[in-house]
Design a protein around this motif. Structure first.
Motif, PDB file in Angstrom:
ATOM      1  N   LEU A 243     -46.767  17.679 -10.877  1.00 34.80           N
ATOM      2  CA  LEU A 243     -46.135  16.893  -9.490  1.00 34.80           C
ATOM      3  C   LEU A 243     -47.333  16.459  -8.739  1.00 34.80           C
ATOM      4  O   LEU A 243     -47.483  15.302  -8.275  1.00 34.80           O
ATOM      5  N   GLN A 244     -48.495  17.279  -8.634  1.00 37.45           N
ATOM      6  CA  GLN A 244     -49.420  16.988  -7.543  1.00 37.45           C
ATOM      7  C   GLN A 244     -50.213  15.947  -8.045  1.00 37.45           C
ATOM      8  O   GLN A 244     -50.489  14.694  -7.671  1.00 37.45           O
ATOM      9  N   LEU A 245     -50.473  15.879  -9.627  1.00 36.45           N
ATOM     10  CA  LEU A 245     -50.937  14.779 -10.214  1.00 36.45           C
ATOM     11  C   LEU A 245     -50.547  13.443 -10.152  1.00 36.45           C
ATOM     12  O   LEU A 245     -51.083  12.392  -9.751  1.00 36.45           O
ATOM     13  N   LEU A 246     -49.111  13.471 -10.055  1.00 36.54           N
ATOM     14  CA  LEU A 246     -48.561  12.293 -10.134  1.00 36.54           C
ATOM     15  C   LEU A 246     -48.356  11.638  -8.717  1.00 36.54           C
ATOM     16  O   LEU A 246     -48.521  10.387  -8.595  1.00 36.54           O
ATOM     17  N   LEU A 247     -48.369  12.637  -7.784  1.00 39.79           N
ATOM     18  CA  LEU A 247     -48.717  11.977  -6.313  1.00 39.79           C
ATOM     19  C   LEU A 247     -49.905  11.512  -6.052  1.00 39.79           C
ATOM     20  O   LEU A 247     -50.235  10.654  -5.223  1.00 39.79           O
ATOM     21  N   TYR A 248     -51.036  12.123  -6.670  1.00 42.61           N
ATOM     22  CA  TYR A 248     -52.406  11.663  -6.360  1.00 42.61           C
ATOM     23  C   TYR A 248     -52.601  10.579  -7.045  1.00 42.61           C
ATOM     24  O   TYR A 248     -53.182   9.544  -6.476  1.00 42.61           O
ATOM     25  N   GLY A 249     -52.061  10.275  -8.278  1.00 37.82           N
ATOM     26  CA  GLY A 249     -52.038   9.040  -8.949  1.00 37.82           C
ATOM     27  C   GLY A 249     -51.551   7.867  -8.144  1.00 37.82           C
ATOM     28  O   GLY A 249     -51.922   6.731  -7.774  1.00 37.82           O
ATOM     29  N   TYR A 262     -48.596   2.226  -8.680  1.00 39.53           N
ATOM     30  CA  TYR A 262     -48.079   3.135  -7.592  1.00 39.53           C
ATOM     31  C   TYR A 262     -46.537   3.332  -7.907  1.00 39.53           C
ATOM     32  O   TYR A 262     -45.889   4.570  -7.873  1.00 39.53           O
ATOM     33  N   ARG A 263     -45.916   2.178  -8.040  1.00 40.53           N
ATOM     34  CA  ARG A 263     -44.570   2.235  -8.161  1.00 40.53           C
ATOM     35  C   ARG A 263     -44.096   3.266  -9.450  1.00 40.53           C
ATOM     36  O   ARG A 263     -43.028   4.092  -9.472  1.00 40.53           O
ATOM     37  N   ALA A 264     -44.871   3.291 -10.568  1.00 42.17           N
ATOM     38  CA  ALA A 264     -44.633   4.134 -11.613  1.00 42.17           C
ATOM     39  C   ALA A 264     -44.980   5.422 -11.410  1.00 42.17           C
ATOM     40  O   ALA A 264     -44.025   6.296 -11.865  1.00 42.17           O
ATOM     41  N   ASN A 265     -45.940   5.801 -10.687  1.00 37.88           N
ATOM     42  CA  ASN A 265     -46.491   7.370 -10.215  1.00 37.88           C
ATOM     43  C   ASN A 265     -45.105   7.932  -9.235  1.00 37.88           C
ATOM     44  O   ASN A 265     -44.982   8.903  -9.507  1.00 37.88           O
ATOM     45  N   VAL A 266     -44.776   7.149  -8.425  1.00 39.89           N
ATOM     46  CA  VAL A 266     -43.892   7.495  -7.647  1.00 39.89           C
ATOM     47  C   VAL A 266     -42.624   7.984  -8.276  1.00 39.89           C
ATOM     48  O   VAL A 266     -41.897   8.922  -7.977  1.00 39.89           O
ATOM     49  N   GLY A 267     -42.120   6.652  -8.965  1.00 46.83           N
ATOM     50  CA  GLY A 267     -40.918   7.034  -9.809  1.00 46.83           C
ATOM     51  C   GLY A 267     -41.122   8.170 -10.729  1.00 46.83           C
ATOM     52  O   GLY A 267     -39.974   9.172 -10.900  1.00 46.83           O
ATOM     53  N   ALA A 268     -42.064   8.471 -11.546  1.00 50.51           N
ATOM     54  CA  ALA A 268     -42.299   9.563 -12.239  1.00 50.51           C
ATOM     55  C   ALA A 268     -42.268  10.768 -11.570  1.00 50.51           C
ATOM     56  O   ALA A 268     -41.819  11.840 -12.030  1.00 50.51           O
ATOM     57  N   ALA A 269     -42.907  10.857 -10.336  1.00 52.67           N
ATOM     58  CA  ALA A 269     -43.123  12.109  -9.393  1.00 52.67           C
ATOM     59  C   ALA A 269     -41.543  12.369  -8.945  1.00 52.67           C
ATOM     60  O   ALA A 269     -41.149  13.628  -8.863  1.00 52.67           O
ATOM     61  N   ARG A 270     -40.759  11.415  -8.676  1.00 48.79           N
ATOM     62  CA  ARG A 270     -39.186  11.725  -8.221  1.00 48.79           C
ATOM     63  C   ARG A 270     -38.762  12.175  -9.314  1.00 48.79           C
ATOM     64  O   ARG A 270     -37.886  13.093  -9.156  1.00 48.79           O
ATOM     65  N   ARG A 271     -38.596  11.585 -10.345  1.00 49.66           N
ATOM     66  CA  ARG A 271     -37.926  12.291 -11.618  1.00 49.66           C
ATOM     67  C   ARG A 271     -38.547  13.576 -11.968  1.00 49.66           C
ATOM     68  O   ARG A 271     -37.480  14.566 -12.363  1.00 49.66           O
ATOM     69  N   TRP A 272     -39.757  13.718 -11.924  1.00 53.07           N
ATOM     70  CA  TRP A 272     -40.001  15.214 -12.374  1.00 53.07           C
ATOM     71  C   TRP A 272     -39.621  16.238 -11.111  1.00 53.07           C
ATOM     72  O   TRP A 272     -39.147  17.291 -11.783  1.00 53.07           O
ATOM     73  N   SER A 283     -36.784  21.724   1.213  1.00 55.03           N
ATOM     74  CA  SER A 283     -38.096  21.274   0.998  1.00 55.03           C
ATOM     75  C   SER A 283     -38.361  20.156  -0.366  1.00 55.03           C
ATOM     76  O   SER A 283     -38.773  18.884  -0.166  1.00 55.03           O
ATOM     77  N   VAL A 284     -37.392  20.713  -1.144  1.00 54.72           N
ATOM     78  CA  VAL A 284     -37.496  19.841  -2.360  1.00 54.72           C
ATOM     79  C   VAL A 284     -36.538  18.610  -2.144  1.00 54.72           C
ATOM     80  O   VAL A 284     -37.010  17.462  -2.528  1.00 54.72           O
ATOM     81  N   SER A 285     -35.502  18.716  -1.485  1.00 53.04           N
ATOM     82  CA  SER A 285     -34.436  17.639  -1.200  1.00 53.04           C
ATOM     83  C   SER A 285     -35.171  16.409  -0.260  1.00 53.04           C
ATOM     84  O   SER A 285     -35.196  15.392  -0.309  1.00 53.04           O
ATOM     85  N   SER A 286     -35.857  16.980   0.643  1.00 51.89           N
ATOM     86  CA  SER A 286     -36.448  16.456   1.596  1.00 51.89           C
ATOM     87  C   SER A 286     -37.608  15.498   0.951  1.00 51.89           C
ATOM     88  O   SER A 286     -37.744  14.377   1.061  1.00 51.89           O
ATOM     89  N   LEU A 291     -39.705  10.450  -1.531  1.00 51.41           N
ATOM     90  CA  LEU A 291     -40.181   9.423  -2.501  1.00 51.41           C
ATOM     91  C   LEU A 291     -39.277   8.341  -2.935  1.00 51.41           C
ATOM     92  O   LEU A 291     -39.892   7.295  -3.496  1.00 51.41           O
ATOM     93  N   GLN A 292     -37.795   8.624  -2.726  1.00 50.23           N
ATOM     94  CA  GLN A 292     -37.128   7.377  -2.934  1.00 50.23           C
ATOM     95  C   GLN A 292     -37.377   6.146  -1.995  1.00 50.23           C
ATOM     96  O   GLN A 292     -37.488   5.234  -2.491  1.00 50.23           O
TER      97      GLN A 292
END
Length: 324
Positions: A243-249, A262-272, A283-286, A291-292
């Protein structure tokens, strides 16, 4: 009678003699007057001759001066022609230099906008190019300057997303990911149940202690429809790290202005996050909601085409032969 006639003849002779003498006197006086007039005329003629000679000398002097002035005028005309040629060459060189500067600034603007999406630097370069062209005051460049003005206005109208704020939110999500609860995680610390109240009667109190002991030994918790297996601490760490790597990307893509990445990484982080973490946790829901919101942001708005002014300048003022 004869004596009378002789007297008459004598008187007539005297009269004729007196008339002759008078006439001679008049003629002599006229001759003297004529001689005096001739003398005056001779003197006047001499004066006139002297004046004519003086005028002729002056004319010759004036003619020499006129010749000198004519030669001087020719020299002045030649100098003026040479100065005009020098000024024309100087102005032509200065104009070519100013046009070259404006062309270079416009090329820099196009490169900065196309390669780095740096609309601020592109705007500054176009404004500087317009100022250089304005200094020439050349009507032939009016069309170029009109196009430049339109491109400057288009650049000023480009929206600017808050990249600093977006990057800060993604960095905060990276830091938060280290503490988020993973689905299927085992409690890292044992939490004993509350001891039975001293007010409970003896047998009931003993039964409560025994029940609590057996209940604490085995705990069954439903963790989700798709993830029912328990995960180890190493797996939890891997999921958080992913998750950290996706957010870093996503953060790096925002800094580069790469909207697709940017959009691909944020979307992948949200789904993960939704699949691998406990959404019941606040904290998770927030983070999922954040991310949405971040996924909907356009970090790289469309940029205008600012190449038309440069193309017009190339047509109006072609590059010199051998120029780059």
């Amino acid at each position: 009678m004869r004596a009378l006639l002789a007297v008459l003849f004598a008187v007539v002779a005297l009269l004729f003699a007196a008339l002759g003498w008078w006439q001679q006197s008049e003629v002599r006086g006229g001759i003297d007057a004529i001689r005096a007039d001739q003398k005056k005329l001779a003197e006047s003629s001499a004066q006139l001759r002297a004046q004519v000679e003086s005028l002729a000398e002056r004319d010759r002097s004036d003619e020499g001066r006129l010749n000198e002035m004519s030669a001087l005028a020719q020299q002045v005309a030649e100098l003026s022609r040479m100065l005009e040629q020098v000024r024309a060459k100087t102005e032509a060189g200065e104009r070519a230099w100013v046009v070259a500067e404006a062309r270079y600034l416009m090329e820099i603007a196009n490169r900065r906008l196309a390669l780095e999406r740096d609309d601020a630097s592109a705007l500054a370069a176009l404004v500087a190019a317009d100022a250089r062209l304005q200094s020439l005051r050349d009507p032939a460049l009016n069309g170029v300057r009109r196009t430049l003005a339109q491109e400057i206005q288009m650049l000023r109208a480009v929206p600017h997303p808050d990249i600093t704020g977006i990057v800060a939110r993604l960095a905060s999500g990276e830091e938060l990911a280290t503490r988020l609860p993973v689905l299927g995680s085992i409690a890292e610390q044992y939490r004993p149940d509350e001891p039975a109240s001293d007010a409970t009667p003896g047998f009931a109190r003993a039964w409560q202690v025994v029940k609590n002991s057996f209940t604490g030994m085995v705990s069954v918790r439903r963790i989700g429809e798709d993830a029912v297996e328990l995960v180890s601490l190493e797996e939890q760490g891997l999921r958080r790290h992913h998750l950290q790597l996706l957010l870093y990307g996503a953060r790096m893509a925002a800094l580069r202005g790469d909207a697709a990445d940017y959009r691909a990484n944020v979307g992948a982080a949200r789904r993960w996050l939704e699949e691998m973490f406990d959404m019941r946790d606040v904290s998770v829901s927030s983070l999922q909601k954040d991310l949405q919101a971040l996924e909907q942001l356009n970090i790289a708005p469309a940029l205008p085409d600012i190449s038309r002014s440069l193309q017009l300048l190339e047509r109006v003022t072609p590059r010199p032969a051998g120029g780059s």
